[in-house]
Design a protein around this motif. Sequence first.
Motif, mmCIF file in Angstrom:
data_model
loop_
_atom_site.group_PDB
_atom_site.id
_atom_site.type_symbol
_atom_site.label_atom_id
_atom_site.label_comp_id
_atom_site.label_asym_id
_atom_site.label_seq_id
_atom_site.Cartn_x
_atom_site.Cartn_y
_atom_site.Cartn_z
ATOM 1 N N LEU A 102 1.296 12.025 -7.417
ATOM 2 C CA LEU A 102 1.893 13.050 -6.560
ATOM 3 C C LEU A 102 1.946 14.409 -7.255
ATOM 4 N N ALA A 103 2.081 14.420 -8.569
ATOM 5 C CA ALA A 103 2.166 15.671 -9.331
ATOM 6 C C ALA A 103 0.791 16.263 -9.654
ATOM 7 N N ALA A 104 -0.273 15.523 -9.418
ATOM 8 C CA ALA A 104 -1.621 15.959 -9.822
ATOM 9 C C ALA A 104 -2.007 17.359 -9.332
ATOM 10 N N PRO A 105 -1.806 17.715 -8.064
ATOM 11 C CA PRO A 105 -2.204 19.067 -7.639
ATOM 12 C C PRO A 105 -1.452 20.167 -8.385
ATOM 13 N N PHE A 136 -3.228 3.734 -1.986
ATOM 14 C CA PHE A 136 -3.253 2.981 -3.225
ATOM 15 C C PHE A 136 -2.648 1.618 -2.969
ATOM 16 N N THR A 137 -3.360 0.576 -3.346
ATOM 17 C CA THR A 137 -2.857 -0.782 -3.198
ATOM 18 C C THR A 137 -2.138 -1.163 -4.484
ATOM 19 N N VAL A 138 -0.966 -1.706 -4.334
ATOM 20 C CA VAL A 138 -0.158 -2.084 -5.493
ATOM 21 C C VAL A 138 0.291 -3.523 -5.341
ATOM 22 N N SER A 139 0.554 -4.158 -6.474
ATOM 23 C CA SER A 139 0.959 -5.561 -6.414
ATOM 24 C C SER A 139 2.473 -5.717 -6.319
ATOM 25 N N ARG A 140 3.196 -4.802 -6.935
ATOM 26 C CA ARG A 140 4.660 -4.921 -6.940
ATOM 27 C C ARG A 140 5.280 -3.561 -6.665
ATOM 28 N N VAL A 141 5.901 -3.419 -5.536
ATOM 29 C CA VAL A 141 6.469 -2.141 -5.131
ATOM 30 C C VAL A 141 7.622 -1.713 -6.038
ATOM 31 N N VAL A 142 8.312 -2.643 -6.656
ATOM 32 C CA VAL A 142 9.478 -2.293 -7.460
ATOM 33 C C VAL A 142 9.160 -2.112 -8.943
ATOM 34 N N ASP A 143 7.930 -2.293 -9.341
ATOM 35 C CA ASP A 143 7.520 -2.176 -10.740
ATOM 36 C C ASP A 143 7.728 -0.745 -11.236
ATOM 37 N N PRO A 144 8.496 -0.536 -12.328
ATOM 38 C CA PRO A 144 8.750 0.813 -12.846
ATOM 39 C C PRO A 144 7.464 1.549 -13.243
ATOM 40 N N GLN A 145 6.481 0.815 -13.781
ATOM 41 C CA GLN A 145 5.221 1.472 -14.147
ATOM 42 C C GLN A 145 4.488 1.940 -12.898
ATOM 43 N N TRP A 146 4.544 1.167 -11.843
ATOM 44 C CA TRP A 146 3.926 1.566 -10.589
ATOM 45 C C TRP A 146 4.570 2.842 -10.058
ATOM 46 N N ARG A 147 5.891 2.904 -10.114
ATOM 47 C CA ARG A 147 6.598 4.110 -9.650
ATOM 48 C C ARG A 147 6.191 5.322 -10.483
ATOM 49 N N ALA A 148 6.051 5.135 -11.792
ATOM 50 C CA ALA A 148 5.613 6.229 -12.672
ATOM 51 C C ALA A 148 4.197 6.665 -12.312
ATOM 52 N N ASN A 149 3.327 5.726 -11.990
ATOM 53 C CA ASN A 149 1.952 6.062 -11.594
ATOM 54 C C ASN A 149 1.932 6.868 -10.298
ATOM 55 N N VAL A 150 2.763 6.474 -9.345
ATOM 56 C CA VAL A 150 2.837 7.215 -8.078
ATOM 57 C C VAL A 150 3.328 8.638 -8.325
ATOM 58 N N ARG A 151 4.345 8.798 -9.174
ATOM 59 C CA ARG A 151 4.845 10.152 -9.486
ATOM 60 C C ARG A 151 3.743 10.997 -10.123
ATOM 61 N N LYS A 158 0.843 -1.199 0.000
ATOM 62 C CA LYS A 158 0.000 0.000 0.000
ATOM 63 C C LYS A 158 0.875 1.245 0.000
ATOM 64 N N ILE A 159 0.414 2.251 -0.730
ATOM 65 C CA ILE A 159 1.103 3.532 -0.765
ATOM 66 C C ILE A 159 0.156 4.565 -0.179
ATOM 67 N N ASN A 160 0.616 5.297 0.798
ATOM 68 C CA ASN A 160 -0.175 6.359 1.396
ATOM 69 C C ASN A 160 0.299 7.697 0.844
ATOM 70 N N ILE A 161 -0.653 8.543 0.467
ATOM 71 C CA ILE A 161 -0.358 9.863 -0.064
ATOM 72 C C ILE A 161 -0.836 10.888 0.970
ATOM 73 N N PHE A 162 0.042 11.841 1.301
ATOM 74 C CA PHE A 162 -0.255 12.834 2.323
ATOM 75 C C PHE A 162 -0.005 14.245 1.819
ATOM 76 N N ASN A 163 -0.654 15.214 2.448
ATOM 77 C CA ASN A 163 -0.313 16.620 2.291
ATOM 78 C C ASN A 163 0.357 17.022 3.601
ATOM 79 N N PRO A 164 1.668 17.227 3.590
ATOM 80 C CA PRO A 164 2.388 17.509 4.834
ATOM 81 C C PRO A 164 2.221 18.937 5.332
ATOM 82 N N THR A 165 1.590 19.814 4.553
ATOM 83 C CA THR A 165 1.482 21.213 4.961
ATOM 84 C C THR A 165 0.265 21.483 5.832
#
Length: 111
Positions: free
Chosen positions: A58-61, A40-55, A23-30
């Motif tokens: 995170l960039a959405a706002p 977000f639940t993910v199947s493979r933490v090291v998957d390059p596509q998963w990392r791209a999706n997280v980025r 699981k990946i938790n997304i926060f607003n630290p401010t």
Amino acid sequence: MTKQIQRHTPGPWIQGNTVHTGKINIFNPTQTEAYHVGTFTVSRVVDPQWRANVRLVLAAPDMFEALESIANLVYECIDEQKRLDDKPMSYAQAQLLDYANEAIAIAQGEQ
């Protein structure tokens, strides 16, 4: 021109620590306390596509804010063009605004 109503947690968003939970938790630290945006639940933490999706998430706002700013600048240019030359909006300007407004509406849950 109407200012868009913000319905999402304002950025920045950061990825919280993940200790191989799938699981990946997304926060607003401010916020006063780190505000939990989502998990977000993910199947493979090291998957390059998963990392791209997280980025991307995170960039959405920032991307949303940039798109609104670009649309507002186009509106201002059109207003100035109309004031100075009494010229109508060009096809390219209309297309740009259509794309921007459609994406903004989707992000706000209006489509």
